[in-house]
Write a protein that holds these residues in place. Structure first.
Motif, mmCIF file in Angstrom:
data_model
loop_
_atom_site.group_PDB
_atom_site.id
_atom_site.type_symbol
_atom_site.label_atom_id
_atom_site.label_comp_id
_atom_site.label_asym_id
_atom_site.label_seq_id
_atom_site.Cartn_x
_atom_site.Cartn_y
_atom_site.Cartn_z
ATOM 1 N N LEU A 132 0.896 -1.075 0.013
ATOM 2 C CA LEU A 132 -0.106 -0.009 -0.111
ATOM 3 C C LEU A 132 1.028 1.121 0.010
ATOM 4 O O LEU A 132 2.058 1.274 0.575
ATOM 5 C CB LEU A 132 -0.844 0.187 1.356
ATOM 6 N N ASN A 133 0.560 2.126 -0.692
ATOM 7 C CA ASN A 133 1.297 3.525 -0.614
ATOM 8 C C ASN A 133 0.992 4.288 0.698
ATOM 9 O O ASN A 133 -0.215 4.506 0.933
ATOM 10 C CB ASN A 133 0.762 4.417 -1.724
ATOM 11 N N VAL A 134 1.928 4.813 1.400
ATOM 12 C CA VAL A 134 1.844 5.364 2.576
ATOM 13 C C VAL A 134 2.595 6.855 2.547
ATOM 14 O O VAL A 134 3.805 6.984 1.947
ATOM 15 C CB VAL A 134 2.694 4.328 3.808
ATOM 16 N N LEU A 135 1.974 7.743 3.083
ATOM 17 C CA LEU A 135 2.485 8.877 3.473
ATOM 18 C C LEU A 135 2.661 9.342 4.928
ATOM 19 O O LEU A 135 1.829 9.177 5.504
ATOM 20 C CB LEU A 135 1.479 10.181 2.950
ATOM 21 N N ALA A 152 3.597 8.064 -10.396
ATOM 22 C CA ALA A 152 4.251 6.711 -10.219
ATOM 23 C C ALA A 152 3.375 5.931 -9.517
ATOM 24 O O ALA A 152 3.052 4.499 -9.787
ATOM 25 C CB ALA A 152 5.509 6.892 -9.760
ATOM 26 N N MET A 153 2.723 6.263 -8.362
ATOM 27 C CA MET A 153 2.000 5.469 -7.608
ATOM 28 C C MET A 153 0.745 4.923 -8.209
ATOM 29 O O MET A 153 0.358 3.948 -7.753
ATOM 30 C CB MET A 153 1.721 6.201 -6.345
ATOM 31 N N ASN A 154 0.170 5.768 -8.987
ATOM 32 C CA ASN A 154 -1.104 5.386 -9.603
ATOM 33 C C ASN A 154 -0.754 4.615 -11.050
ATOM 34 O O ASN A 154 -1.726 4.141 -11.670
ATOM 35 C CB ASN A 154 -1.741 6.717 -10.179
ATOM 36 N N THR A 155 0.353 4.078 -11.236
ATOM 37 C CA THR A 155 0.622 3.473 -12.568
ATOM 38 C C THR A 155 1.577 2.484 -12.158
ATOM 39 O O THR A 155 2.560 2.412 -13.170
ATOM 40 C CB THR A 155 1.479 4.369 -13.756
ATOM 41 N N GLY A 156 1.390 1.498 -11.216
ATOM 42 C CA GLY A 156 2.233 0.245 -11.062
ATOM 43 C C GLY A 156 3.135 0.269 -10.000
ATOM 44 O O GLY A 156 3.811 -0.818 -9.595
ATOM 45 N N HIS A 157 3.379 1.316 -9.563
ATOM 46 C CA HIS A 157 4.587 1.534 -8.419
ATOM 47 C C HIS A 157 4.122 1.418 -6.992
ATOM 48 O O HIS A 157 4.121 2.283 -6.289
ATOM 49 C CB HIS A 157 5.581 2.587 -8.757
#
Length: 459
Positions: A232-235, A326-331
């Motif tokens: 999961l992408n985390v801030l 980048a987070m929205n396109t596969g990373h």
């Protein structure tokens, strides 16, 4: 030390420094202790004598341990030759000061070896402060003058190919151990050069270290590790000195060892332990104002380097657009930090940065991009007593109307202060079961049954 003009042939036996002085070197002038010289004056004079006696080319071929030993021998020889009346502690202090001056960072070298010091703050040559356990305290350490402090700053920044002068009076740098350095010199600094060092642990903190220090609970650590493993992408959001980079380091330890990780930072600070890590660092402009390489440039290039995850030390400008894309396109599984006082403020700052990046879009479109890219915002705070704690963990659930919707999973509730001024409080679960739990389950990452139980309380 000036760089060698040509390679030096390292021979098996290097003559000691005390025996490589020029044969016509003048005898050292006597400056007995009885004449009232202070120890710092004695140190300066002996240092100058050593500089005049040393063969720099031969010295640069020595191993550090050998050089330290020879400096000790030469200092003792000069103390004896000048008939200085020093006791054992004074003699040992002079030798250590000379070694630190020649091989380290002078007066502050001893602070760098103190594991309790987290920040070193130099306000001109005669004021040195340190932070220990979240509290700032003055130290008796001083530099000789502005020029002495400038030599130390030059030594730090030149190691990584940067410069600081009147044309570029501010610089960010790092020490070999990854500690963060910032320097500001006159004419911007009114009372002498300023030096700030944010220290990092030689051995990076682990999850267990943060649990022991009370930064988070074992249940929160279990959830955060699951977030990382489930990609999961985390801030990570927080104020200055709140522990954002430390938490990012700890979170990265849960990344599998078979993934290719690319880190992008202004000054390389992250201490990832995986075997396949590619580290990149920005470059400031040269004296003509050319040659700058920004975080945005590095991020765009990293997309051509086949990354599994991208970890950005901190977003503060136009690079946020490329990061979200980048987070929205596969990373998936990418992480970064941001300066903000709350999770909601962090999302507002991201929106403002998108405008700085030149994105001409409606606010709703920007917010849709943010909500699609990020899954979790973790707020880290430095409390009044110096403790660092995760004060909120929130899930981004989407967008309703014009507002990004979030739901808080964990928070820290402060209940008061004890007689010593230490913050008292509890970590609590809000009782909300986040939507991302299903993603963790499908990835084979189980969570404890009572993890989100609102009746549970942890100190």
């Amino acid at each position: 030390m000036r760089p060698l003009q040509e390679p030096v042939q390292v021979v098996p036996e290097v003559p000691p420094l005390a025996r490589i002085a020029p044969t016509n070197a003048p005898a050292a002038a006597e400056h007995p202790r009885s004449q009232g010289l202070r120890l710092d004056e004695v140190k300066v004079q002996i240092h100058q004598e050593i500089l005049s006696l040393m063969d720099w080319q031969r010295m640069e071929s020595m191993a550090p341990d050998r050089l330290r030993s020879e400096l000790k021998a030469l200092t003792e020889e000069l103390i004896a030759k000048n008939k200085l009346a020093l006791n054992e502690n004074e003699r040992r202090g002079i030798i250590q000061a000379i070694q630190d001056e020649m091989l380290g960072l002078g007066p502050i070298e001893s602070l760098l070896s103190d594991p309790t010091v987290s920040d070193i703050l130099v306000n001109g040559p005669f004021q040195v402060y340190v932070e220990r356990h979240g509290k700032i305290a003055h130290t008796p350490i001083q530099f000789d003058n502005d020029a002495h402090l400038m030599r130390v700053i030059d030594r730090i920044v030149s190691r990584i190919g940067r410069r600081v002068d009147e044309m570029s009076p501010m610089v960010d740098a790092r020490l070999p151990d990854g500690s963060r350095v910032n320097a500001v010199i006159p004419p911007l600094a009114m009372d002498g050069p300023l030096l700030s060092i944010r220290r990092f642990a030689v051995v990076p903190f682990s999850v267990q270290d943060l649990i022991r220090m009370g930064t988070l609970t074992a249940g929160m650590a279990e959830l955060i590790q699951g977030l990382v493993r489930a990609r999961l992408n985390v801030l990570v959001s927080g104020g200055t000195g709140s522990g954002k980079t430390t938490l990012l380091n700890v979170m990265s330890s849960s990344i599998p060892a078979d993934e290719r990780i690319i880190t992008i930072e202004d000054a390389a600070e992250l201490q990832l332990q995986q075997p396949h890590v590619v580290r990149m660092e920005t470059r400031p402009p040269n004296i003509e104002g050319k040659g700058e390489i920004s975080q945005r440039d590095l991020l765009r290039n990293s997309l051509r380097m086949r990354p599994d995850r991208i970890i950005m030390g901190e977003v503060r400008g136009g690079e946020v657009l490329d990061m979200l894309q980048a987070m929205n396109t596969g990373h998936d599984g990418s992480m970064t930090t941001i300066h903000a006082n709350s999770p909601r403020d962090a999302l507002t700052r991201l929106e403002h940065m998108l405008g700085m990046a030149g994105l001409k879009a409606e606010s709703r479109a920007m917010r849709q991009q943010i909500s699609a890219a990020l899954s979790v915002v973790i707020q880290v705070s430095r409390l009044s007593d110096g403790q660092r704690k995760i004060t909120s963990l929130q899930e981004i659930t989407g967008i309703e109307g014009e507002v990004i919707t979030m739901q808080e999973i964990f928070r820290f509730e402060q209940t008061g202060l004890d007689p010593d001024g230490r913050v008292q409080g509890l970590f609590v679960a809000t009782g909300i079961r986040p939507k991302f739990v299903q993603r963790l389950i499908t990835r084979g990452i189980p969570l404890s049954d009572n993890l989100f139980n609102p009746t549970e309380r942890w100190t």
